[in-house]
Scaffold this motif. Sequence first.
Motif, PDB file in Angstrom:
ATOM      1  N   THR A 327       1.299  -1.230  -0.115  1.00 12.06           N
ATOM      2  CA  THR A 327      -0.035  -0.283   0.132  1.00 12.06           C
ATOM      3  C   THR A 327       1.065   1.144  -0.046  1.00 12.06           C
ATOM      4  OG1 THR A 327      -1.869  -0.827   1.034  1.00 12.06           O
ATOM      5  CG2 THR A 327      -1.456   1.616   1.312  1.00 12.06           C
ATOM      6  N   ARG A 328       0.714   2.234  -0.779  1.00 15.20           N
ATOM      7  CA  ARG A 328       1.479   3.084  -0.835  1.00 15.20           C
ATOM      8  C   ARG A 328       1.005   4.534  -1.528  1.00 15.20           C
ATOM      9  NH1 ARG A 328       4.729  -0.208  -0.055  1.00 15.20           N
ATOM     10  NH2 ARG A 328       6.213  -0.439  -0.580  1.00 15.20           N
ATOM     11  N   PRO A 329       1.572   5.848  -0.645  1.00 18.08           N
ATOM     12  CA  PRO A 329       0.302   7.068  -0.383  1.00 18.08           C
ATOM     13  C   PRO A 329       0.635   7.611  -3.044  1.00 18.08           C
ATOM     14  CG  PRO A 329       2.138   6.869   0.265  1.00 18.08           C
ATOM     15  CD  PRO A 329       2.338   5.729  -0.054  1.00 18.08           C
ATOM     16  N   ILE A 356      -5.466  -0.955  -6.675  1.00 18.04           N
ATOM     17  CA  ILE A 356      -7.073  -0.690  -6.716  1.00 18.04           C
ATOM     18  C   ILE A 356      -6.649   0.928  -5.606  1.00 18.04           C
ATOM     19  CG2 ILE A 356      -6.762  -1.790  -4.433  1.00 18.04           C
ATOM     20  CD1 ILE A 356     -10.129  -1.851  -5.073  1.00 18.04           C
ATOM     21  N   LEU A 357      -6.985   1.801  -6.563  1.00 17.65           N
ATOM     22  CA  LEU A 357      -7.218   3.487  -5.773  1.00 17.65           C
ATOM     23  C   LEU A 357      -8.107   4.149  -5.016  1.00 17.65           C
ATOM     24  CD1 LEU A 357      -5.585   6.491  -6.591  1.00 17.65           C
ATOM     25  CD2 LEU A 357      -7.183   6.310  -8.158  1.00 17.65           C
ATOM     26  N   LYS A 358      -7.722   4.454  -3.186  1.00 18.54           N
ATOM     27  CA  LYS A 358      -8.774   4.294  -2.467  1.00 18.54           C
ATOM     28  C   LYS A 358      -8.516   5.257  -2.485  1.00 18.54           C
ATOM     29  CE  LYS A 358      -8.785  -0.644  -0.966  1.00 18.54           C
ATOM     30  NZ  LYS A 358      -8.451  -1.009   0.216  1.00 18.54           N
ATOM     31  N   PRO A 359      -8.928   6.487  -1.919  1.00 18.28           N
ATOM     32  CA  PRO A 359      -9.270   7.884  -0.546  1.00 18.28           C
ATOM     33  C   PRO A 359      -9.241   7.513   0.501  1.00 18.28           C
ATOM     34  CG  PRO A 359     -11.578   7.444  -1.198  1.00 18.28           C
ATOM     35  CD  PRO A 359     -10.828   6.113  -2.115  1.00 18.28           C
ATOM     36  N   THR A 360      -8.377   8.177   1.399  1.00 22.04           N
ATOM     37  CA  THR A 360      -8.109   7.932   2.573  1.00 22.04           C
ATOM     38  C   THR A 360      -8.282   7.836   3.764  1.00 22.04           C
ATOM     39  OG1 THR A 360      -7.339   9.936   2.512  1.00 22.04           O
ATOM     40  CG2 THR A 360      -4.951   8.091   2.204  1.00 22.04           C
ATOM     41  N   ILE A 368     -13.739   4.659  -3.819  1.00 16.26           N
ATOM     42  CA  ILE A 368     -12.860   3.983  -4.612  1.00 16.26           C
ATOM     43  C   ILE A 368     -13.014   3.191  -6.603  1.00 16.26           C
ATOM     44  CG2 ILE A 368     -12.576   1.245  -4.401  1.00 16.26           C
ATOM     45  CD1 ILE A 368     -12.733   1.517  -1.297  1.00 16.26           C
ATOM     46  N   VAL A 369     -11.725   3.020  -6.698  1.00 19.85           N
ATOM     47  CA  VAL A 369     -11.413   2.736  -8.507  1.00 19.85           C
ATOM     48  C   VAL A 369     -10.718   1.292  -8.281  1.00 19.85           C
ATOM     49  CG1 VAL A 369     -10.564   3.723 -10.602  1.00 19.85           C
ATOM     50  CG2 VAL A 369     -11.812   5.029  -8.713  1.00 19.85           C
ATOM     51  N   ALA A 386      -5.442  12.204  -8.386  1.00 17.58           N
ATOM     52  CA  ALA A 386      -5.000  11.630  -7.066  1.00 17.58           C
ATOM     53  C   ALA A 386      -3.578  11.873  -6.538  1.00 17.58           C
ATOM     54  CB  ALA A 386      -5.444   9.990  -7.300  1.00 17.58           C
ATOM     55  N   VAL A 387      -2.501  12.426  -7.712  1.00 20.41           N
ATOM     56  CA  VAL A 387      -1.884  12.874  -7.281  1.00 20.41           C
ATOM     57  C   VAL A 387      -1.487  14.151  -6.120  1.00 20.41           C
ATOM     58  CG1 VAL A 387       0.858  13.183  -7.910  1.00 20.41           C
ATOM     59  CG2 VAL A 387      -0.525  11.441  -9.701  1.00 20.41           C
ATOM     60  N   ASP A 388      -1.032  13.407  -5.121  1.00 20.43           N
ATOM     61  CA  ASP A 388       0.026  14.398  -4.169  1.00 20.43           C
ATOM     62  C   ASP A 388      -1.676  15.095  -3.249  1.00 20.43           C
ATOM     63  OD1 ASP A 388       2.551  14.343  -4.583  1.00 20.43           O
ATOM     64  OD2 ASP A 388       2.721  16.101  -5.625  1.00 20.43           O
ATOM     65  N   GLY A 389      -2.620  13.707  -3.093  1.00 20.33           N
ATOM     66  CA  GLY A 389      -3.530  14.107  -2.582  1.00 20.33           C
ATOM     67  C   GLY A 389      -4.221  13.279  -1.665  1.00 20.33           C
ATOM     68  N   PRO A 390      -5.094  13.285  -1.173  1.00 23.43           N
ATOM     69  CA  PRO A 390      -5.587  11.673   0.276  1.00 23.43           C
ATOM     70  C   PRO A 390      -5.600  10.552  -0.940  1.00 23.43           C
ATOM     71  CG  PRO A 390      -7.479  13.725  -0.022  1.00 23.43           C
ATOM     72  CD  PRO A 390      -5.976  14.694  -0.878  1.00 23.43           C
ATOM     73  N   TYR A 391      -4.833  10.075  -1.454  1.00 25.98           N
ATOM     74  CA  TYR A 391      -5.131   8.553  -1.818  1.00 25.98           C
ATOM     75  C   TYR A 391      -4.017   7.824  -1.173  1.00 25.98           C
ATOM     76  CZ  TYR A 391      -9.048  10.943  -4.010  1.00 25.98           C
ATOM     77  OH  TYR A 391     -10.195  11.896  -4.820  1.00 25.98           O
ATOM     78  N   VAL A 392      -3.895   6.349  -1.583  1.00 21.03           N
ATOM     79  CA  VAL A 392      -3.310   5.465  -1.873  1.00 21.03           C
ATOM     80  C   VAL A 392      -3.453   4.504  -2.869  1.00 21.03           C
ATOM     81  CG1 VAL A 392      -2.676   5.267   1.029  1.00 21.03           C
ATOM     82  CG2 VAL A 392      -4.722   3.958  -0.290  1.00 21.03           C
ATOM     83  N   LEU A 393      -2.886   3.810  -3.304  1.00 21.79           N
ATOM     84  CA  LEU A 393      -2.639   2.356  -4.252  1.00 21.79           C
ATOM     85  C   LEU A 393      -2.822   1.402  -3.549  1.00 21.79           C
ATOM     86  CD1 LEU A 393      -0.445   3.740  -7.072  1.00 21.79           C
ATOM     87  CD2 LEU A 393      -2.864   3.111  -7.286  1.00 21.79           C
ATOM     88  N   GLN A 394      -3.531   0.040  -3.717  1.00 18.09           N
ATOM     89  CA  GLN A 394      -3.194  -0.620  -2.539  1.00 18.09           C
ATOM     90  C   GLN A 394      -2.879  -1.633  -4.149  1.00 18.09           C
ATOM     91  OE1 GLN A 394      -6.532  -2.847  -0.182  1.00 18.09           O
ATOM     92  NE2 GLN A 394      -4.549  -1.664   1.444  1.00 18.09           N
TER      93      GLN A 394
END
Length: 469
Positions: A327-329, A356-360, A368-369, A386-394
Amino acid sequence: MNQSSPSSRLPRSGLGAEYLDHLSRRGADPRELTEHAAASELLAVGYGGRFLPGPVFVTAAERASMAADLTTLHRLLTELPDRLFGGDLGAFAAGVGMNACQTSVVRRAAGTADPLLPLARSDLYRDADGFKLLELNITSALGGFENADINRLMLRHPALAEFVDKHGLGYLDTLRAIADTLRAECAAHLPDSGRPVVALADWPQSFVSYAPRLGVMARLLDGLGIDAVPCHVGQIRERGDRLEIDGRTIDVVFRFFLVEEIVTDDDVALVEPILRAVERGTVGLFSRLDAELYGNKGALGMLSDDRNRSAFTADEHACLDRFLPWTRPVRRTLALGDGTEAELVPYALAHQHDLILKPTLLHGGSGIVPGWTVPAEEWQARLAEAVDGPYVLQRRVRPVPESFPAQHGDGSQELYLNWGVFLTDSSVTGGDGYGGCIVRGSTDPQVGVVSMSGGARVGCCFHESTPAV
């Protein structure tokens, strides 16, 4: 983390397979198990008759492993401000995507005297290597609290009751554990005798649809010695130093509103009476607002990010590597896990079907995408936003299918499960911290999020108390 292929097959645990054989030998119709649950007026409010055609089973070893891993994850999450931010709670809040209003209220909440005890519900998938944690919801606003009622109603079926008795299986009443945690956290605010008055406080907008569910909780808490009043925060009034609802003095505000709903100064003003009373010590708040700092997908990203590995011990790494998917910011560069870094957007485009892209901050699957469910153009656009925003990739976890009796007709069907395992404070509720389980199941092998809003059905879980001999 190694990913199982879509064709991987992992049979249900030994108990699950034996249970299906038991039904077959008995000539029992598994659909009858759901009849009592589906007819329940109480359960209809939350689940509308959408039940799995049978329970799931957890072995003693599985239960112990999940409890230990969840306990470790919870501890690490709550220690992140100290381990990564020098104790600066505000910096941690900003790091997980909270705005200035949200950061202000969580800092105020953390400064109160009442404790914050472990209470959470995990979302787990089981792949070929075991259980993996997708999210850990650390808050008092936990869905699935009626799980023990599903157990009790399904046990009215003789075939299941016989099987459970034969194997010495049991289940935990999660709502009772939640009530015990409330009493422990808010002990200083409870009356010396009699029943505490607890406001089940939602946000005004969500209360419109969630009020019936809070009514169910109020009925169940009544049986546990608590006078619970469903409401929204705008209905709570100050009277002197105390808070009131419907003319009754409130002992504890049971928080169903979320930090994600407190976005503007006007939102802060709406909860200000509660915050002031908490700071005065005249009401208990369950759970504290800062709980959601830790039950945040951004915090999971910090645990997983290789740039932070030096903050954890070897044993802690073993738990993280085993239990938490990559999981990464969502920043311009990311750590790949082998000591190298890459540009995030090209990497995510190349691995679209594994991410999968998730808002924090959002919950319930909102925002979720799953990369494998959208066209490449949409995936690229969502990443850019989403870049530099409140999201993570998992990294995607592919749940293995598990066999259940067919919903219609004879035979069996394969379902993909989200295991909602609860975590509680063992010093309060006893045991190992395992607080019960509710499962949701989907027939879709490409499912992004197994959720009720996505058409899933719900079921209960029985666990082994001691290892099978």
